[in-house]
Write a protein that holds these residues in place. Sequence first.
Motif, PDB file in Angstrom:
ATOM      1  N   TYR A 264     148.578  -5.652  -5.713  1.00  0.00           N
ATOM      2  CA  TYR A 264     148.867  -6.426  -6.909  1.00  0.00           C
ATOM      3  C   TYR A 264     150.322  -6.893  -6.911  1.00  0.00           C
ATOM      4  CZ  TYR A 264     151.332  -2.386  -8.918  1.00  0.00           C
ATOM      5  OH  TYR A 264     152.211  -1.374  -9.138  1.00  0.00           O
TER       6      TYR A 264
ATOM      7  N   PRO B 111     153.386  -7.005  -9.211  1.00  0.00           N
ATOM      8  CA  PRO B 111     153.813  -6.400 -10.481  1.00  0.00           C
ATOM      9  C   PRO B 111     154.181  -7.426 -11.559  1.00  0.00           C
ATOM     10  CG  PRO B 111     154.782  -5.221  -8.652  1.00  0.00           C
ATOM     11  CD  PRO B 111     154.086  -6.409  -8.060  1.00  0.00           C
TER      12      PRO B 111
ATOM     13  N   TRP C 279     151.026  -8.811 -13.000  1.00  0.00           N
ATOM     14  CA  TRP C 279     150.365  -7.737 -13.766  1.00  0.00           C
ATOM     15  C   TRP C 279     151.065  -7.526 -15.105  1.00  0.00           C
ATOM     16  CZ3 TRP C 279     153.152  -3.005 -14.406  1.00  0.00           C
ATOM     17  CH2 TRP C 279     152.485  -2.057 -15.168  1.00  0.00           C
TER      18      TRP C 279
ATOM     19  N   THR D 171     149.264  -8.106 -18.660  1.00  0.00           N
ATOM     20  CA  THR D 171     149.061  -6.957 -19.552  1.00  0.00           C
ATOM     21  C   THR D 171     149.685  -7.199 -20.921  1.00  0.00           C
ATOM     22  OG1 THR D 171     149.131  -5.541 -17.608  1.00  0.00           O
ATOM     23  CG2 THR D 171     149.357  -4.449 -19.716  1.00  0.00           C
TER      24      THR D 171
ATOM     25  N   ASP E 158     147.173   1.766  -8.630  1.00  0.00           N
ATOM     26  CA  ASP E 158     146.006   1.768  -9.506  1.00  0.00           C
ATOM     27  C   ASP E 158     146.387   0.972 -10.758  1.00  0.00           C
ATOM     28  OD1 ASP E 158     144.015   2.335 -11.373  1.00  0.00           O
ATOM     29  OD2 ASP E 158     143.588   4.264 -10.444  1.00  0.00           O
ATOM     30  N   VAL E 159     146.010  -0.297 -10.756  1.00  0.00           N
ATOM     31  CA  VAL E 159     146.439  -1.216 -11.816  1.00  0.00           C
ATOM     32  C   VAL E 159     145.905  -0.759 -13.180  1.00  0.00           C
ATOM     33  CG1 VAL E 159     146.290  -3.600 -12.598  1.00  0.00           C
ATOM     34  CG2 VAL E 159     146.653  -3.117 -10.191  1.00  0.00           C
ATOM     35  N   GLN E 160     144.711  -0.242 -13.179  1.00  0.00           N
ATOM     36  CA  GLN E 160     144.115   0.188 -14.448  1.00  0.00           C
ATOM     37  C   GLN E 160     144.953   1.311 -15.081  1.00  0.00           C
ATOM     38  OE1 GLN E 160     139.912   0.641 -13.805  1.00  0.00           O
ATOM     39  NE2 GLN E 160     139.632   1.415 -15.870  1.00  0.00           N
TER      40      GLN E 160
ATOM     41  N   THR F 250     148.342  -0.026 -16.207  1.00  0.00           N
ATOM     42  CA  THR F 250     148.199  -0.764 -17.466  1.00  0.00           C
ATOM     43  C   THR F 250     148.189   0.226 -18.625  1.00  0.00           C
ATOM     44  OG1 THR F 250     146.927  -2.425 -16.299  1.00  0.00           O
ATOM     45  CG2 THR F 250     146.725  -2.418 -18.696  1.00  0.00           C
TER      46      THR F 250
ATOM     47  N   HIS G  19     151.986   7.699  -8.910  1.00  0.00           N
ATOM     48  CA  HIS G  19     152.384   6.534  -8.105  1.00  0.00           C
ATOM     49  C   HIS G  19     153.710   6.791  -7.394  1.00  0.00           C
ATOM     50  CE1 HIS G  19     149.221   4.519 -10.338  1.00  0.00           C
ATOM     51  NE2 HIS G  19     149.250   3.605  -9.410  1.00  0.00           N
TER      52      HIS G  19
END
Lengths: 523, 238
Positions: A320, A322, A325, A329, A361-363, A366, A499
Amino acid sequence: MKSVLKIYRRYVLMACLLVVFVVFINLAAWIGYASIRIFGKQNGATNIESVKTGRYQVIADALVWTAEGYRLDETGYMILQDNHCAFALLLDGTGNVVWEWQKPAEIPERFSTGEIGAFSKWYLMDYPVGVWRYGEEGLLVIAYPKGSMVRYNPSWRRDELEAGIGYIGVFILFNMTLVFVLALLFGYRFYRSLKPVGEGIDALAEGKSVRLREKGLTQYLREKINQTSQLLEQQQKELARRDTARTEWIAGVSHDIRTPLSLIMGYADELATQETAQKAVRQKAEVIRTQSLTIKKLIEDLNLTSKLSYHMQPLRSERYVPAVWLRRTIALMHDGRAIPEDCELELAIEPKLEKLFISGDVQLLTRALQNLIGNCVRHNPGGCQIHVKAQTTETGFCLCIKDNGKGVPEKVQRILLSDEETGVDLSKNRQNRKGTDDTRTTPGREANAPNLSKNGQNRQETDGTKPIPDREAHSPNGPLDHAPHVMGLRVAKQIAIAHGGRLWFADKGREVWLSVETLPQDS
Amino acid sequence: MQNIYESHILLVDDNVQLCGMVKGILQKEGFGHVEAVADCSACRRRCETAMPDLIILDIGLPDGDGFSLMNEIRARSNVPVLFLSARDEDSDRLLGLGLGADDYLTKPFLPRELVLRLSAILKRTYFPPGMQKETAADALLLGERTVDFGEGIVRDSAGQVWKLTAKEIIILRKLQENRGRIVTFDTLSQALWGDFYYGYENSLMVHIRRLREKIEETPSAPRFLTTVRGLGYKLEKE
């Protein structure tokens, strides 16, 4: 394993040093002994060498012919007595005794040439004797008590003796090599015996189970390592069982709460939007609805924090950007009314970050961002300005969520800080799940996190920031004892740690920093 | 069926109180045909008699699980299914959606969210965009001005016309799709230039400025095409 090899190397080296030391000591002792022997005669040492080389001459000189026959003066007698001589004789050219001192009766008065030749080399009737030429034809014989000396007349071939001296060096070298080889062999045997022990200790340190064959030189050690391994395994199983039970219990409780909460939320919503209801009732229903939402979020966070704590939350790593993202978000938070009208939210992204493309892990990220921004909103019910700043670090990026309101209370900061004092290392979580050892993350993180010095203590002292190291645990009273914002921050912190990053506070809690590193991608 | 409110909705959940509440919520929103059953066998019987237009399905049921029931339903029909469950694990969500469910909503839920999701599924299934009037989709009203996507022009009430470029049409379409919501720079840039859009921010700003000159009465103080600082743009609702 390296340590065992080191022990082996040391062992061989020590053996060699020991040989050199022993040779040196021997040499020193021999030199010392020789010195005493050489210099001993000068201070009247009573040995046959000194008698032969000095005293014989003196005695011979002291024995003189007078009208009354041969006569020994006082000096001669003194030397004979001092040297504990048994008797003394003077033989003439025909072998007859012409002078004697303390001659025993068994000693004959005349000696044949053969007898003279024999005792001059060996013994005279078991008396060790020394001889000295007296005048042209005479022979002075000095005898010592029986058994007081050993006579030995060595003789070597000259060429062999000369070659022998050359062999001494080879002999020493050969012996040293022999000792080295033996040390190497014995050391290797020891090393082989110790190697499984070393491997076992390494495996224990890595948390693996160990089963060593209990035999050989290190049998006792192996038995102890096996016992330790079994004990650790048992403890790990017990811990895992407890962790699973706790997580499942939390998951079960949160599952069971969901349906009743749905009813509360549903009916509260109905009441709050019912135009026929009284205003006061509608207001109360609105409070129930809002608080139900808080409980809903709390349940979700509780579930997530429990899973993250016990390594039960799988990370879905994906590539992704950032910057993209972040914009998406925050835009979604705006659209979803997560940011009230009286709150202003600004986003500043460092241009360099626009090009960054990493994995994570974008989820979950977020969720962390939503929790942090939601935290600012919750702490400032009268509205505030929230400023989100994002910038790159060496191996990832970091976020600063700042508000001009109250900031995170000192108590909450302390709770989160106390988490890591008794905590479990969550960085293992990531390694276990991904099977990687991401040791490179720490320097990058330290080097790039703004206002960070090399250790947390300094940072706290210099600019008042409070570092949160990579550790996590539940507070003594359990997570439910704290308000939902603690839970939200804890979840954000756990996500950062998962992370390879961290969470820390600055500016009296008005700034919350979160660093994130790239994760290995799912295969 | 003339509209989504005429749909027959079947709710499968063993919690009677929850069923009553959901029925109430849906009926209040105008859905006249909502029926609730408490277990798998009742659902099977109901589906054999007449297949509903949408099924709201719980996973934990007294005589089976929602996933198996979903499999059975899918074997017979393509009826849209929305899972409404207390199970919030990713694996459950993925399993449900993987079996062909149209949506998955976890309890506790916001009544409004349920209604919106359910309406969206019904619209998507029974009233797809192609069935709506072309004119409605191809025109965008922005105060006194109208954007005609078919002709690629903006027209005001006085009859003045501004021609739109291809890029401006793409921007407007994207904003119209998300009207009232923020559309990030990234989404717009991607729509205009594809995946490799980095470095086109200034070009996007130029396009937006020109677009404002065509659709806004006062381009310096835009009423419809507003900037959301640091994030993107938004096409405001009337």
